[in-house]
Design an enzyme around this catalytic site. Structure first.
Site, PDB file in Angstrom:
ATOM      1  N   ARG A  59      22.766  -6.198  37.684  1.00 29.65           N
ATOM      2  CA  ARG A  59      22.384  -7.090  36.378  1.00 29.65           C
ATOM      3  C   ARG A  59      22.066  -5.774  35.430  1.00 29.65           C
ATOM      4  O   ARG A  59      21.055  -6.153  34.699  1.00 29.65           O
ATOM      5  CB  ARG A  59      21.217  -8.020  36.912  1.00 29.65           C
ATOM      6  CG  ARG A  59      21.741  -8.972  37.552  1.00 29.65           C
ATOM      7  CD  ARG A  59      22.848  -9.808  36.871  1.00 29.65           C
ATOM      8  NE  ARG A  59      23.150 -10.818  38.033  1.00 29.65           N
ATOM      9  CZ  ARG A  59      24.117 -10.498  39.149  1.00 29.65           C
ATOM     10  NH1 ARG A  59      24.682  -9.253  38.953  1.00 29.65           N
ATOM     11  NH2 ARG A  59      24.466 -11.499  39.823  1.00 29.65           N
ATOM     12  N   SER A 107      20.204 -18.162  35.792  1.00 30.32           N
ATOM     13  CA  SER A 107      19.110 -17.643  36.426  1.00 30.32           C
ATOM     14  C   SER A 107      18.008 -17.050  35.537  1.00 30.32           C
ATOM     15  O   SER A 107      18.355 -16.020  34.771  1.00 30.32           O
ATOM     16  CB  SER A 107      19.523 -16.686  37.497  1.00 30.32           C
ATOM     17  OG  SER A 107      20.388 -17.301  38.216  1.00 30.32           O
ATOM     18  N   GLU A 130      15.440 -12.242  33.452  1.00 30.69           N
ATOM     19  CA  GLU A 130      17.033 -11.682  33.160  1.00 30.69           C
ATOM     20  C   GLU A 130      17.448 -11.945  31.743  1.00 30.69           C
ATOM     21  O   GLU A 130      17.864 -11.278  31.259  1.00 30.69           O
ATOM     22  CB  GLU A 130      17.935 -12.461  34.078  1.00 30.69           C
ATOM     23  CG  GLU A 130      19.371 -12.181  34.178  1.00 30.69           C
ATOM     24  CD  GLU A 130      20.062 -12.656  35.174  1.00 30.69           C
ATOM     25  OE1 GLU A 130      21.398 -12.918  35.134  1.00 30.69           O
ATOM     26  OE2 GLU A 130      19.885 -12.883  36.401  1.00 30.69           O
TER      27      GLU A 130
END
Length: 351
Positions: free
Chosen positions: A160, A239, A343
């Site tokens: 990520r 998420s 995130e």
């Protein structure tokens, strides 16, 4: 270019949250993107780049500067090589690769947002990451004042993360190039156990591309991870927290906390994450810390379908969302000694 002043930004995000921008510019060509960026940089005006708005949390006060919405279009598919303009809708691009019989991104179906955002976050799901198929990223380098082409290695991809995320003020992605696989209409080998189980096969097997895509879409929809204007569980950024990656020592300490809190027989999720590191599940941590599906009584709550998604139930403010996020972070830290990391990108907001 279309230009608006005191323009609402909430409708440009999947959270549907945040205040207005002083100025909103919509660019439909690479040249317009570059011109808008250069103009902002020349004036010293703060710049916010917006694609699909699916990974963005904007503060209630909005953004005092120029918001640049990238709405460029362009798809070039030559053999197994794919080039996408940054503004292309990612879900549509995945569907086109499946229709063309090409494997490599089929398990990334249903992920909202634009193609240009995928390398920034190194978007991944169900055993695939875009870093496995991206060959080059064409971007405007604000520091050098020129368009550059970065190879996969130069993008510095990790979980990520990427060079673009690590230096967010430097690059504006214009185009992304991929190398896909012609496997005779079959998917890439399935890496994610849940996907394989849903398809009735073993991890490592290949299945028809369309079956892989449809299965992922069904799995995502069951978790509220496919956009639906009528379903408030999808008024989210997907998420909200990344899965923690722990050192061996950190995982051992975490494991001890789990045994102490939940009992000797409880084993937390663990996945290899490189030498000396183990990844665990943020969703598991949130649930076991007491934040179950649907948690919350205000206008911002945990999704009723997935503990990893924080949602706007229709009347929330960004501060409502952040208050819930802070509560979850504090609860998981108190329970297991792990600090969750958000995130989505925060603009005028923070935990």
């Amino acid at each position: 270019m279309l230009e608006l002043h005191d323009a609402p930004l909430a409708p440009l995000t999947t959270f549907r949250l945040g205040g207005p921008a002083t100025r909103l510019v919509t660019a439909t060509t690479d040249a317009e993107v570059i011109a808008a960026v250069r103009a902002a940089d020349a004036d010293g005006t703060p710049l916010l780049v917006i694609g699909g708005g699916s990974n963005l949390v904007i503060g209630d006060k909005g953004f005092d500067g120029t918001a640049l919405r990238i709405a460029t279009r362009g798809v070039e598919l030559t053999g197994t090589r794919l080039e996408l303009a940054a503004g292309e809708v990612w879900t549509d691009a995945v569907a086109r690769t499946v229709e063309a019989g090409l494997a490599g991104v089929e398990c990334l179906a249903g992920i909202p947002g634009s193609a240009g955002a995928t390398p920034i976050q190194n978007v991944g799901a169900y055993g695939q990451e875009v870093s496995s198929t991206i060959t080059e990223v064409i971007a405007y380098d604000r520091q050098a004042g020129e368009t550059v082409t970065l190879s996969n290695a130069e993008c510095a991809f990790s979980y990520r993360h990427s060079r673009f995320k690590g230096d967010p003020e430097r690059y504006v992605v214009l185009r992304v190039r991929f190398e896909l696989e012609d496997a005779g209409g079959l998917s890439a080998p399935l890496k994610y156990a849940e996907t394989a189980r849903a398809l009735g096969v073993e991890a490592g097997d290949r299945v028809p591309l369309a079956a892989a895509r449809e299965t992922v879409l069904k799995l995502r929809a069951g978790k509220g991870m496919v956009l639906d204007a009528e379903d408030h569980d999808t008024w989210s950024a997907g998420s909200f927290f990344t899965n923690p990656i722990l050192t061996d020592a950190g995982f051992a300490a975490f494991h001890a906390r789990v045994r102490e809190r939940l009992g000797e027989g409880v084993e937390p999720p663990s996945y290899p994450a490189g030498d000396g590191h183990t990844k665990t599940s943020a969703a598991w941590l949130i649930d076991k810390a007491g934040f179950t599906k649907g948690y919350g009584s205000g206008p911002a709550r945990i999704s009723t379908k997935h503990t990893l998604a924080l949602t706007n139930r229709g009347e929330a403010t960004t501060e409502d969302l952040l208050a819930l996020a802070r509560e979850v972070v504090a609860g998981v830290r108190d329970a297991f000694g792990i600090t969750l990391v958000n995130e989505p990108v925060m603009v005028g907001a923070g935990l």
